[in-house]
Design an enzyme around this catalytic site. Structure first.
Site, PDB file in Angstrom:
ATOM      1  N   GLU A 153       5.377   3.417   1.090  1.00  0.00           N
ATOM      2  CA  GLU A 153       5.184   4.796   0.650  1.00  0.00           C
ATOM      3  C   GLU A 153       6.102   5.109  -0.518  1.00  0.00           C
ATOM      4  O   GLU A 153       7.276   4.751  -0.511  1.00  0.00           O
ATOM      5  CB  GLU A 153       5.465   5.799   1.788  1.00  0.00           C
ATOM      6  CG  GLU A 153       4.455   5.771   2.908  1.00  0.00           C
ATOM      7  CD  GLU A 153       4.692   6.858   3.937  1.00  0.00           C
ATOM      8  OE1 GLU A 153       5.396   7.850   3.625  1.00  0.00           O
ATOM      9  OE2 GLU A 153       4.175   6.722   5.056  1.00  0.00           O
ATOM     10  N   ASN A 154       5.540   5.775  -1.506  1.00  0.00           N
ATOM     11  CA  ASN A 154       6.298   6.327  -2.629  1.00  0.00           C
ATOM     12  C   ASN A 154       5.376   7.300  -3.335  1.00  0.00           C
ATOM     13  O   ASN A 154       4.230   6.963  -3.623  1.00  0.00           O
ATOM     14  CB  ASN A 154       6.753   5.221  -3.584  1.00  0.00           C
ATOM     15  CG  ASN A 154       7.419   5.768  -4.833  1.00  0.00           C
ATOM     16  OD1 ASN A 154       6.931   5.540  -5.941  1.00  0.00           O
ATOM     17  ND2 ASN A 154       8.492   6.488  -4.674  1.00  0.00           N
TER      18      ASN A 154
END
Length: 302
Positions: free
Chosen positions: A268-269
């Site tokens: 996730e980013n």
């Protein structure tokens, strides 16, 4: 700093929903323009979704007793073929997605066991990078200690079969002990690490409490998003999150050197945005967000 054979990175750009702010706050004059050729052949680009925010079709296959649900979301349950076609058109190599547990229960446990038996075993961490609030030795140690309590708490047992020394020192007898059998099962048992990275914090050393002890007090550190009244980065839509792109480079290098150069998946980013009546297609802030984070990832590799 040149690092060879550094990281096998599976970058998943989690597109959330974003804030109207000046994109200049994300630009770094030290970074250069990137394209796919700047990354090694083993680098995999991908995207991701999260079930409750994305899935829709809440009244189908749902096993929640009172039928509470996430409404329609963006209706991926019915539009997944369109979604995958868009990903293919964009040139992504991978797609990480999740499914609501209520669609799987009571079969969820059996399904997860089968996946674990057939696939690789990994650990995903919600990670912040830590910077000392001042240049004092105590604050530098505090920043390191905060990282230990946030990341190494989970990672060190999988590397050595033991909790980090700092945790043993600060938590004392309240920290459980692994049996010899458990330690042997844990040691070097991981195939990859997943990292969720969104923000960083400043860390200051504070006196340790002697009563009402808990995880949040054990490491004797105060965390903040500002130093001398200046935020660590651009404020985004989610509460308490500030974009600090360089933190992802620091976190990757920290993970590489401390945990024997594991395979890393960036699971996730992304950048969140306040709810707006309308959104412009000239989404320069998001472009700069991803460009800056990718640049620091590329620096970590080379």
């Amino acid at each position: 700093m040149e690092i060879k054979g550094l990281l096998h990175l599976f970058l998943i750009l989690l597109a959330l929903s974003v804030v109207h702010s000046s994109e200049d706050a994300l630009k770094d004059s030290n970074l250069v323009a990137l394209n796919r050729s700047n990354f090694p052949a083993g680098f995999i680009f991908g995207t991701a979704s999260s079930a409750y925010q994305y899935e829709g079709a809440a009244n189908e296959d749902d096993r929640i007793k009172d039928h509470n649900n996430g409404a329609n979301a963006v209706d991926s349950d019915h539009r997944y073929k369109e979604d995958v076609a868009i990903m293919k058109d964009l040139g992504f190599d991978a797609y990480r997605f999740s499914i609501s547990w209520s669609r799987l229960v009571p079969k969820a446990y059996a399904s997860s066991v089968k996946v674990a038996q057939k696939g690789q075993i990994g650990l995903t961490l919600n990670s912040n990078w830590m910077l000392p609030s001042t240049e004092s030795a105590t604050d530098r140690i505090a920043a390191s200690r905060a990282l230990v309590f946030q990341n190494d708490w989970f990672m060190e047992p999988l590397k050595s079969g033991m909790y980090p020394v700092e945790m043993v020192t600060y938590v004392h007898e309240r920290l459980p002990q692994f049996s010899e059998e458990q330690a042997l099962m844990l040691k070097e048992s991981l195939d990859f690490i997943g990292i969720n990275y969104y923000t960083s914090n400043y860390a200051s050393d504070i006196p340790c409490k002697t009563e009402n002890l808990s995880y949040s007090t054990d490491y004797c550190v105060s965390l903040t998003s500002e130093r001398n009244g200046i935020p660590i980065g651009l404020k985004v839509g989610s509460e308490g999150l500030y974009a600090y792109p360089k933190g992802i480079e620091d976190l990757l290098l920290y993970t590489k050197y401390k945990f024997n150069n594991p395979v890393i998946y960036i699971t996730e980013n992304g950048v969140s945005e306040l709810d707006q009546a309308s959104l412009s297609l000239e989404d320069n802030m998001r472009v700069d967000y991803y460009s800056s984070h990718l640049s620091y990832i590329q620096r970590a590799i080379t």
